[in-house]
Write an enzyme that holds these catalytic residues in place. Structure first.
Site, PDB file in Angstrom:
ATOM      1  N   ASP A 209     -28.099   4.445  40.120  1.00  0.00           N
ATOM      2  CA  ASP A 209     -26.872   4.354  39.705  1.00  0.00           C
ATOM      3  C   ASP A 209     -26.638   5.741  38.845  1.00  0.00           C
ATOM      4  O   ASP A 209     -27.491   6.603  38.897  1.00  0.00           O
ATOM      5  CB  ASP A 209     -26.769   3.390  38.736  1.00  0.00           C
ATOM      6  CG  ASP A 209     -27.758   3.135  37.791  1.00  0.00           C
ATOM      7  OD1 ASP A 209     -27.585   3.874  36.573  1.00  0.00           O
ATOM      8  OD2 ASP A 209     -28.885   2.472  37.795  1.00  0.00           O
ATOM      9  N   ASP A 211     -25.759   5.740  35.638  1.00  0.00           N
ATOM     10  CA  ASP A 211     -26.023   5.325  34.220  1.00  0.00           C
ATOM     11  C   ASP A 211     -24.700   5.290  33.891  1.00  0.00           C
ATOM     12  O   ASP A 211     -23.643   4.590  34.501  1.00  0.00           O
ATOM     13  CB  ASP A 211     -26.625   6.478  33.427  1.00  0.00           C
ATOM     14  CG  ASP A 211     -27.173   5.999  31.981  1.00  0.00           C
ATOM     15  OD1 ASP A 211     -27.879   4.927  32.124  1.00  0.00           O
ATOM     16  OD2 ASP A 211     -26.777   6.442  30.982  1.00  0.00           O
TER      17      ASP A 211
END
Length: 293
Positions: A209, A211
């Site tokens: 991802d 973050d």
């Protein structure tokens, strides 16, 4: 010396196709029980030891993983090189979900963990200027590319305590002010303890991802992470499968000194060392403590 490769990773990685003489072993350590039993076997002639970092079924939080016991147990099994595989968030647009980043630096923001094997009665200071092994890191990068991963050679891993993810303000600070590349919760003190145990260490950060800093992706989502981890897990297993063709059958002395990190690190004189602590260090530091009795 024959190389023995320790793999520390998620629970889904221990299903290693072609692993011969595979069996789980319970290793006793003076630092308590490791996260789980350790799966040992041989893959195309290469000896492997796999340790589920969080235990099978994911029972340990990042803060409660028994890092010292894990490293000590691998050392007792004769592991010469450790490859860490872990999920991370990314602070860089070009380090996208699904990419692999071979780490070469750390910023340690953890605060609740035992970070050294040493202490009062036997003090030691190892260098962490270059906390991962360049030789082993390059081998792992090549193996990951063979497995079809997009690989970034070099990156700074921000180790946070967790288990919560970053606030938006923290995420922006780590990215814009501190210059970190990825963020995770498990590589410290793991890397530091491997150095104290004189084991070469390489880390593959598997990006899941962005973050919380990325304006187009919003906050971190567990469902998003799990979805990306599926593809990452397949590439991670492929990385392990590629290792036997890249690792020489004879383990030479590390050109970067990882396997001699304690050479001049212990500062407590032999006559002032705590016998109880020295006994606990038999696997980790036996090479140097045995020479100075």
């Amino acid at each position: 010396m024959e190389p023995v490769i320790g793999i520390i990773g998620g629970s889904g990685l221990y299903d290693i196709a072609g692993l011969e003489d595979a069996h789980w072993q319970q290793i006793q350590t003076p630092w308590g029980d490791p996260s789980d039993q350790i799966l040992t076997g041989t893959l195309n002639g290469l000896r492997l030891a796999f340790l589920p970092r969080h235990g099978r079924g994911h029972v340990y939080t990042p803060s409660t993983v028994p890092y010292r016991a894990n490293i000590d147990a691998l050392k007792r099994l004769g592991v010469t090189d450790i490859i860490s595989l872990s999920a991370t968030g990314s602070f860089r647009e070009d380090m996208a979900p699904g990419d692999f980043v071979v780490i070469d630096q750390y910023i340690d923001r953890t605060r609740l963990r035992e970070k050294t094997f040493f202490g009062p009665g036997c003090v030691a200071h190892v260098s962490l200027a270059h906390p991962t092994c360049p030789r082993l890191s390059e081998i792992v990068a090549q193996a990951a590319e063979t497995a079809g991963a997009r690989v970034h050679r070099g990156g700074t891993y921000l180790a946070m305590e967790g288990p919560q993810f970053s606030t938006l303000a923290e995420s922006k600070m780590y990215r814009e002010v501190w210059g970190a590349d990825v963020i995770g919760m498990t590589n410290m003190p793991e890397a530091a303890l491997a150095r104290e145990a004189e084991i070469c260490y390489a880390s593959v950060a598997m990006v899941t991802d962005y973050d919380s800093w990325h304006p187009d992706h919003g906050e971190v989502s567990i469902s998003q992470i799990i979805e990306t981890m599926g593809g990452n897990g397949e590439k991670a297993r492929g990385t392990i499968q590629a290792l036997p063709s890249l690792i020489p059958s004879t383990r030479e002395v590390c050109p970067h000194g990882c396997d001699r990190a304690l050479e001049y690190a212990i500062t407590t004189t032999p006559d002032r060392r705590d016998p109880a602590l020295v006994a606990k260090l038999d696997a980790v530091a036996g090479r140097v403590l045995g020479e100075t009795k």
